[in-house]
Design a protein around this motif. Structure first.
Motif, PDB file in Angstrom:
ATOM      1  N   THR A  98      -9.003  -1.951   0.299  1.00 17.81           N
ATOM      2  CA  THR A  98      -9.421  -0.573   0.042  1.00 17.81           C
ATOM      3  C   THR A  98     -10.795  -0.321   0.635  1.00 17.81           C
ATOM      4  O   THR A  98     -11.036   0.689   1.301  1.00 17.81           O
ATOM      5  CB  THR A  98      -9.484  -0.331  -1.471  1.00 17.81           C
ATOM      6  N   LEU A 135     -11.540   2.359   3.540  1.00 16.19           N
ATOM      7  CA  LEU A 135     -12.457   3.479   3.316  1.00 16.19           C
ATOM      8  C   LEU A 135     -13.617   3.412   4.312  1.00 16.19           C
ATOM      9  O   LEU A 135     -14.133   4.445   4.748  1.00 16.19           O
ATOM     10  CB  LEU A 135     -12.983   3.460   1.880  1.00 16.19           C
ATOM     11  N   ALA A 188     -12.501   4.835   7.445  1.00 18.25           N
ATOM     12  CA  ALA A 188     -12.450   6.292   7.342  1.00 18.25           C
ATOM     13  C   ALA A 188     -13.851   6.898   7.323  1.00 18.25           C
ATOM     14  O   ALA A 188     -14.001   8.091   7.560  1.00 18.25           O
ATOM     15  CB  ALA A 188     -11.686   6.699   6.086  1.00 18.25           C
ATOM     16  N   ALA A 216     -11.007  13.544   9.201  1.00 20.64           N
ATOM     17  CA  ALA A 216     -10.277  14.063   8.043  1.00 20.64           C
ATOM     18  C   ALA A 216      -8.822  13.604   8.098  1.00 20.64           C
ATOM     19  O   ALA A 216      -8.247  13.195   7.076  1.00 20.64           O
ATOM     20  CB  ALA A 216     -10.364  15.586   8.008  1.00 20.64           C
ATOM     21  N   LEU A 275      -8.424   9.868   7.134  1.00 17.82           N
ATOM     22  CA  LEU A 275      -8.486   9.515   5.720  1.00 17.82           C
ATOM     23  C   LEU A 275      -7.094   9.576   5.107  1.00 17.82           C
ATOM     24  O   LEU A 275      -6.722   8.745   4.286  1.00 17.82           O
ATOM     25  CB  LEU A 275      -9.426  10.446   4.960  1.00 17.82           C
ATOM     26  N   TYR A 276      -6.317  10.549   5.546  1.00 17.85           N
ATOM     27  CA  TYR A 276      -4.957  10.687   5.037  1.00 17.85           C
ATOM     28  C   TYR A 276      -4.173   9.416   5.300  1.00 17.85           C
ATOM     29  O   TYR A 276      -3.484   8.890   4.416  1.00 17.85           O
ATOM     30  CB  TYR A 276      -4.306  11.886   5.723  1.00 17.85           C
ATOM     31  N   ALA A 310      -5.652   6.471   3.264  1.00 18.13           N
ATOM     32  CA  ALA A 310      -5.424   6.631   1.830  1.00 18.13           C
ATOM     33  C   ALA A 310      -3.969   6.388   1.479  1.00 18.13           C
ATOM     34  O   ALA A 310      -3.658   6.027   0.348  1.00 18.13           O
ATOM     35  CB  ALA A 310      -5.858   8.025   1.383  1.00 18.13           C
ATOM     36  N   LYS A 311      -3.063   6.567   2.455  1.00 22.15           N
ATOM     37  CA  LYS A 311      -1.654   6.286   2.187  1.00 22.15           C
ATOM     38  C   LYS A 311      -1.478   4.823   1.788  1.00 22.15           C
ATOM     39  O   LYS A 311      -0.727   4.505   0.861  1.00 22.15           O
ATOM     40  CB  LYS A 311      -0.832   6.594   3.438  1.00 22.15           C
ATOM     41  N   ILE A 316      -3.884   2.843   0.568  1.00 24.21           N
ATOM     42  CA  ILE A 316      -4.562   2.647  -0.713  1.00 24.21           C
ATOM     43  C   ILE A 316      -3.663   3.115  -1.842  1.00 24.21           C
ATOM     44  O   ILE A 316      -3.527   2.461  -2.882  1.00 24.21           O
ATOM     45  CB  ILE A 316      -5.891   3.421  -0.717  1.00 24.21           C
ATOM     46  N   MET A 317      -3.028   4.241  -1.612  1.00 22.51           N
ATOM     47  CA  MET A 317      -2.136   4.793  -2.614  1.00 22.51           C
ATOM     48  C   MET A 317      -1.001   3.820  -2.913  1.00 22.51           C
ATOM     49  O   MET A 317      -0.677   3.561  -4.077  1.00 22.51           O
ATOM     50  CB  MET A 317      -1.569   6.061  -2.039  1.00 22.51           C
ATOM     51  N   TYR A 352      -2.125   1.061  -5.202  1.00 22.88           N
ATOM     52  CA  TYR A 352      -2.538   1.311  -6.584  1.00 22.88           C
ATOM     53  C   TYR A 352      -1.567   2.131  -7.410  1.00 22.88           C
ATOM     54  O   TYR A 352      -1.727   2.205  -8.620  1.00 22.88           O
ATOM     55  CB  TYR A 352      -3.927   1.953  -6.602  1.00 22.88           C
ATOM     56  N   PHE A 385     -10.652   9.623  -7.438  1.00 19.36           N
ATOM     57  CA  PHE A 385      -9.444   9.377  -6.649  1.00 19.36           C
ATOM     58  C   PHE A 385      -8.627   8.251  -7.271  1.00 19.36           C
ATOM     59  O   PHE A 385      -7.400   8.347  -7.403  1.00 19.36           O
ATOM     60  CB  PHE A 385      -9.857   9.032  -5.217  1.00 19.36           C
ATOM     61  N   PHE A 386      -9.314   7.195  -7.695  1.00 20.51           N
ATOM     62  CA  PHE A 386      -8.570   6.067  -8.249  1.00 20.51           C
ATOM     63  C   PHE A 386      -7.971   6.391  -9.610  1.00 20.51           C
ATOM     64  O   PHE A 386      -6.872   5.947  -9.926  1.00 20.51           O
ATOM     65  CB  PHE A 386      -9.448   4.814  -8.302  1.00 20.51           C
ATOM     66  N   LEU A 425      -4.941   8.280  -8.840  1.00 20.89           N
ATOM     67  CA  LEU A 425      -3.897   7.424  -8.303  1.00 20.89           C
ATOM     68  C   LEU A 425      -3.181   6.688  -9.420  1.00 20.89           C
ATOM     69  O   LEU A 425      -1.955   6.610  -9.441  1.00 20.89           O
ATOM     70  CB  LEU A 425      -4.514   6.374  -7.379  1.00 20.89           C
ATOM     71  N   GLU A 426      -3.956   6.136 -10.340  1.00 15.96           N
ATOM     72  CA  GLU A 426      -3.345   5.275 -11.337  1.00 15.96           C
ATOM     73  C   GLU A 426      -2.787   6.059 -12.516  1.00 15.96           C
ATOM     74  O   GLU A 426      -1.824   5.642 -13.135  1.00 15.96           O
ATOM     75  CB  GLU A 426      -4.371   4.249 -11.848  1.00 15.96           C
ATOM     76  N   TRP A 459      -3.941  13.139  -3.466  1.00 16.58           N
ATOM     77  CA  TRP A 459      -4.087  13.560  -2.061  1.00 16.58           C
ATOM     78  C   TRP A 459      -4.962  14.769  -1.928  1.00 16.58           C
ATOM     79  O   TRP A 459      -5.903  14.815  -1.164  1.00 16.58           O
ATOM     80  CB  TRP A 459      -2.730  13.984  -1.492  1.00 16.58           C
ATOM     81  N   ILE A 465      -8.632  14.246  -2.686  1.00 17.57           N
ATOM     82  CA  ILE A 465      -9.463  13.479  -1.771  1.00 17.57           C
ATOM     83  C   ILE A 465      -9.551  14.167  -0.419  1.00 17.57           C
ATOM     84  O   ILE A 465     -10.611  14.209   0.206  1.00 17.57           O
ATOM     85  CB  ILE A 465      -8.959  12.016  -1.656  1.00 17.57           C
ATOM     86  N   ILE A 466      -8.457  14.760   0.055  1.00 20.77           N
ATOM     87  CA  ILE A 466      -8.493  15.361   1.396  1.00 20.77           C
ATOM     88  C   ILE A 466      -9.418  16.576   1.408  1.00 20.77           C
ATOM     89  O   ILE A 466     -10.295  16.710   2.264  1.00 20.77           O
ATOM     90  CB  ILE A 466      -7.074  15.751   1.858  1.00 20.77           C
ATOM     91  N   PHE A 491     -13.046  15.392   0.786  1.00 28.15           N
ATOM     92  CA  PHE A 491     -13.575  14.599   1.887  1.00 28.15           C
ATOM     93  C   PHE A 491     -13.834  15.494   3.100  1.00 28.15           C
ATOM     94  O   PHE A 491     -14.832  15.321   3.807  1.00 28.15           O
ATOM     95  CB  PHE A 491     -12.598  13.484   2.249  1.00 28.15           C
ATOM     96  N   ALA A 492     -12.937  16.469   3.326  1.00 30.78           N
ATOM     97  CA  ALA A 492     -13.175  17.401   4.422  1.00 30.78           C
ATOM     98  C   ALA A 492     -14.491  18.146   4.182  1.00 30.78           C
ATOM     99  O   ALA A 492     -15.303  18.310   5.100  1.00 30.78           O
ATOM    100  CB  ALA A 492     -12.005  18.367   4.552  1.00 30.78           C
ATOM    101  N   LEU A 526     -17.284  15.896   4.953  1.00 28.49           N
ATOM    102  CA  LEU A 526     -17.537  15.723   6.392  1.00 28.49           C
ATOM    103  C   LEU A 526     -18.391  16.856   6.930  1.00 28.49           C
ATOM    104  O   LEU A 526     -19.279  16.633   7.766  1.00 28.49           O
ATOM    105  CB  LEU A 526     -16.212  15.683   7.150  1.00 28.49           C
TER     106      LEU A 526
END
Lengths: 477, 474
Positions: free
Chosen positions: A374, A378, A381, A416, A419-420, A423-424, A426-427, A430, B132-133, B136-137, B146, B149-150, B153-154, B157
């Motif tokens: 992870t 990251l 990314a 950007a 990251l997708y 993160a796929k 990472i997803m 977890y 995010f975590f 996820l969990e 998704w 974070i997207i 994060f955008a 940036l």
């Protein structure tokens, strides 16, 4: 009879000599000591030899020697890029504890070391002749290494790499020939005269030269070979290629862009490269989205990352070169870290760690490895607190500072998207997943763990203590 | 001390994630202790300043930590919310949840104590990771993680780009806490919008809000409380210390756009909150509405409106956290959040109903609670700035707020007991203590708003209030 070269010349390439001799020593010892655990011995000698080489290269820092009539220039530039090359070599060696046949391991290691020699040569090469020598030494060894694994995709990879890379070499060579025709000299610095601006041979030669470089760097539209070759090659070789080949080729490109172009023509000539770099960021990151193999995914990631590094060079500013190098070093560390995780999950030739399927539910089964993966994803990314974050901001500063706003915008869009893709994975690691257990190495080899830990520390340390290089210029003497 | 403030929760949270075992009491105790310790450290280190060089090229950047006025209130809010949220954790797997809450606190503390833009940007992205975590969990759908974070994060940036460009042009990013027109010329709009979009995503404001309702609904209640109450303020804090302090000309130039976006958020959030059936989504959309009001206040640059905004930032954090924690209790007891199903908590669990009611009344803007003062001062400021139409919109939204809060409470608290829903015991001492400090703080700031309003008023060094007499005594 007098020798054409003095001891000064030979001393300048002493690190290369040591590295090449290490390769020979590995082969010789393997011949004699084959019955006694040759793999561990070969690996040990190779790692020691590489570290010795790194020390010798480090001692060259701050010197400025033009050896072999200007064919190989020792300076901070060659030292730093050589350092990344050796870092990549060490990272690849650390992954070689498993996989492949024991009796082939010495040959593999020797080829890898010689390939690294070619890359080291490229870090200092400043005539077209030494450039070509370095590229061929680097590539010829890799052709063999790519085909080592016993599977169809490996043979395909080797053949594909051989054909396409040879084509690229041919184009490069043709460009060099035209450049020689234009300037009458093999020295890159001979091209940086105003007279060249009006010379059509120069323009054509530079064009072919840059196309050859773009091929080697797997920039769009010459990128299609990279994921296929990376997928087929054994894991350590892929790790080696993603870092060392890139570092060496970027060194050549930087030297060409900074030292070989007349100021009147430089920006116009290089504009297509920046455009291609921008497109590579998008294509590489979009390409990652559809992958099921980690090596392919990192191959596409590499296409984009080269785009980022080149973006720092846009405008060929003095600071940009420093940031490009910084990001290259950071990329090397985080990329090798990701490969080390994959190696820790692999038990041998099956390379379970390269299949994204293996990462399903990894967070519950192997929390430390999942956390490390992870972290590296990251970092790739560009999220903090990794050096990938700082590297990106430095590149943005350089790109925006030299006025290439559109390139900075493409970098943001590409990041950007990336990251997708990261993160796929990472997803998958977890999300609770109760499906059938996947195959993976139960006991990990120790060396990948060492490599992983060092990469992790370096990736964080570079953020808070960025070693931004200075004094990289001038690149010619 | 300042470094310890940031590192303590981060190290404690990381260590917690590495431990094994799921002893709820122990994890809660450690978590609350750490959160309260950060509060104590923040109070003790309020006037400290700590700086270590970081970058010298391409611009000067330092690891520079310090606590500004607004930052102090946000830190206090954050520490309080974290302590309450940790105490409210009742999961079967508390280890990861408490650990992530502490990591979240640490990264956000880092954000609020940063005096350097680059460091600010670093923490701005870093604070996404724990959430995010958790998503996820424990999120309800992978899609929520998704989106979160997207989008963010955008935004991060763009912040990164703006920071880099700012640094190159200004020469240094060690600027938070200073004031003046740092950037001008052709680049200024680009940099401003880089910052502004990043902040508007985080706040969020229309049309960049679409990640928010899903995230808040999907997060476990304690994390939703911290994210909804404090993380959403990171953007507004950025507006204060970066946009307003360093590029007020640009804020003035684009105030029309910001006011329009804020007004749309204000009305759209209120209307959307009226029609949601998920109780958490009602609070999520109400948040869009309330924070839209703060965006408007910022865009007017009217000192009074800004003072009100600072107070409202704290008040909104308090009642949002209380509501999310309270709704979490409801969900644990009734196993649903649907307003179509829930009825009669008031009869079954009177103490829980009481707590929810106080928090809801604060959200609605009842005089005597902190929300009212904030809204009143902001709207007065907007009127002073001459934007009567905007003030009218704001008042309409306040009326709508009464409607959706009452709908929420009629749905949950009033009515007959629904017999196919489980009957569980009322608030325990632990649960009560987890929500009470927030309600008490709301009451205290409601009757004594000067604690935030007058204490140097707002952390905008550029615009000192001409006199504190401009602040009305409610």
């Amino acid at each position: 009879m007098t020798l054409p070269f003095t001891h000064v010349d030979w001393a300048a390439i002493a690190p290369l000599e040591v590295l090449a001799a290490t390769g020979l020593l590995v082969l010789l010892l393997d011949l004699v000591l084959r019955p006694f655990a040759p793999r561990a011995l070969s690996l040990g000698i190779a790692i020691l030899g590489t570290i010795a080489t790194a020390v010798m290269i480090g001692q060259q820092y701050g010197t400025n020697v033009a050896a072999f009539n200007g064919g190989y220039i020792v300076g901070n530039f060659s030292v730093l890029f050589g350092g990344v090359v050796l870092l990549g070599t060490l990272g690849a060696l650390a992954l070689m504890g498993r996989g492949g046949r024991d009796r082939e391991s010495a040959g593999t290691i020797a080829l890898l070391l010689w390939s690294a020699c070619g890359a080291l040569l490229l870090a200092g090469a400043s005539t077209t002749m030494t450039v070509f020598l370095g590229i061929e030494l680097l590539s010829l060894s890799l052709y063999c290494l790519c085909g080592l694994a016993d599977r169809a995709s490996a043979r395909e990879a080797a053949l594909k790499y051989l054909l396409l890379s040879s084509t690229a070499s041919a184009v490069l060579l043709f460009g060099m020939a035209l450049l020689f025709g234009a300037s009458g000299s093999v020295a890159l610095s001979a091209l940086a005269t105003p007279a060249m601006v009006g010379n059509p041979l120069f323009w054509m030669g530079s064009g072919f030269f840059l196309i050859g470089i773009a091929f080697k760097l797997s920039l769009v539209p010459f990128h299609a070979w990279a994921p296929d070759v990376y997928e087929g090659a054994p894991l350590p070789i892929t790790a080696f290629m993603t870092v060392v080949t890139k570092a060496a080729t970027i060194a050549i490109f930087a030297r060409f862009a900074y030292a070989a172009l007349p100021s009147g023509a430089s920006q116009m000539l290089l504009l297509p490269v920046w455009i291609v770099a921008g497109i590579s960021m998008i294509v590489g990151n979009v390409g990652m989205l559809a992958q099921h193999d980690l090596k392919r995914l990192l191959g596409y990631s590499g296409i984009a990352q080269v785009g980022y590094i080149l973006a720092a060079l846009a405008g060929t500013t003095r600071v940009g070169l420093g940031y490009a190098f910084f990001y290259l070093a950071v990329y090397a560390v985080m990329n090798l870290g990701a490969f080390a995780v994959a190696a820790a999950l692999s038990s041998g030739d099956a390379e379970e760690g390269t299949k994204l399927e293996t990462y399903r539910g990894l967070g519950a089964r192997r929390p430390l490895l999942a956390a490390a993966m992870t972290f590296f994803l990251l970092a790739l990314a560009g999220l903090p607190p990794t050096a990938g974050f700082l590297g990106k901001i430095l590149i943005l500063a350089a790109t925006a500072g030299s006025g290439y706003l559109w390139l900075a915008a493409l970098l943001l869009v590409g990041t950007a998207i990336s990251l997708y893709a990261y993160a796929k994975i990472i997803m998958a690691m977890y999300r609770p997943d109760h499906r059938v257990r996947v195959a993976e190495a139960v006991r990990s080899a120790p060396l990948p763990w060492v490599s992983l830990a060092l990469c992790l520390v370096a990736t964080i340390a570079f953020t808070f203590y960025p070693l931004l290089p200075t004094g990289l210029l001038p690149l010619v003497k | 001390m300042l470094l310890a403030l940031v590192l303590l929760p981060i190290l404690a949270g990381s260590a917690m994630l590495l431990t094994r075992g799921e002893d709820r009491r122990a994890y809660r105790a450690v978590g609350v202790a750490v959160a309260l310790a950060t509060l104590a450290i923040a109070v003790a280190a309020r006037s400290e300043d700590w700086s270590v060089p970081w970058l010298r090229a391409p611009f000067v950047a330092n690891f520079h930590l310090g606590i500004g006025t607004l930052a102090f209130w946000l830190i206090a809010l954050l520490a309080l919310c974290t302590a309450c949220a940790v105490l409210a954790v009742d999961s079967a797997r508390p280890r990861a949840l408490v650990g992530q809450l502490l990591l979240l606190e640490g990264t956000m503390l880092g954000l609020f104590v940063s005096r350097d833009l680059l460091l600010f940007a670093l923490f701005y992205d870093l604070m996404l990771v724990p959430v995010f975590f958790v998503l996820l969990e424990r999120g309800e759908h992978p899609r929520d993680a998704w989106r979160y974070i997207i989008y963010n994060f955008a935004g991060g940036l763009l912040l990164l780009f703006a920071t880099a460009a700012f640094g190159v042009l200004h020469g240094t990013t060690d600027v938070i806490g200073t004031a003046g027109n740092a950037i001008s010329g052709t680049w200024a709009p680009w940099i401003f919008w880089g910052f502004a979009i990043a902040f508007l995503v985080k706040t969020p404001a229309f049309p960049l809000h679409t990640w928010m309702p899903n995230t808040y609904a999907s997060l476990p209640a304690p994390v939703a409380a911290v994210v909804g109450a404090v993380q959403s303020k990171a953007g507004l804090y950025g507006f204060f210390v970066i946009a307003l302090a360093l590029m007020p000309q640009e804020v003035a130039r684009y105030s029309g756009t910001l006011i329009v976006l804020g007004s749309i958020s204000l009305l759209y959030g209120a209307v959307a909150a009226l029609v949601q059936t998920d109780a958490k989504r009602v609070v999520a959309y109400s948040s869009l509405s309330h924070l839209g009001l703060i965006v408007i206040a910022i865009a007017t640059q009217q000192p009074l409106a800004l003072a009100g905004a600072a107070l409202y930032i704290v008040a909104h954090g308090l009642f949002t956290a209380a509501l999310f924690i309270g709704l979490g209790y409801v969900e644990e007891r009734e196993e649903t959040r649907s307003l179509a199903r829930l009825r009669g908590i008031g009869a079954k669990n009177p103490r829980l109903a009481g707590a929810l009611t106080i928090a809801g009344l604060a959200m609605l803007g009842l005089p005597g609670l902190a929300g009212f003062v904030g809204e009143l001062v902001i709207i007065t400021g907007i009127v002073q700035s001459g934007n009567i139409a905007v003030a009218v919109v704001a008042v309409i939204s306040v009326v709508l707020a009464s409607a959706y809060v009452l709908r929420l409470f009629q749905g949950i608290v009033n009515g007959p007991v629904v017999h196919d829903l489980p009957v569980r015991r009322d608030l325990t001492w632990r649960e009560g203590i987890a929500i009470a400090p927030l309600l008490l703080a709301l009451l205290y700031l409601g009757v004594n708003p000067h604690a935030v309003l007058a204490g140097g008023t707002v952390a905008i060094p550029r615009a000192p209030l001409s006199s504190t007499s401009g602040v009305p005594t409610p």
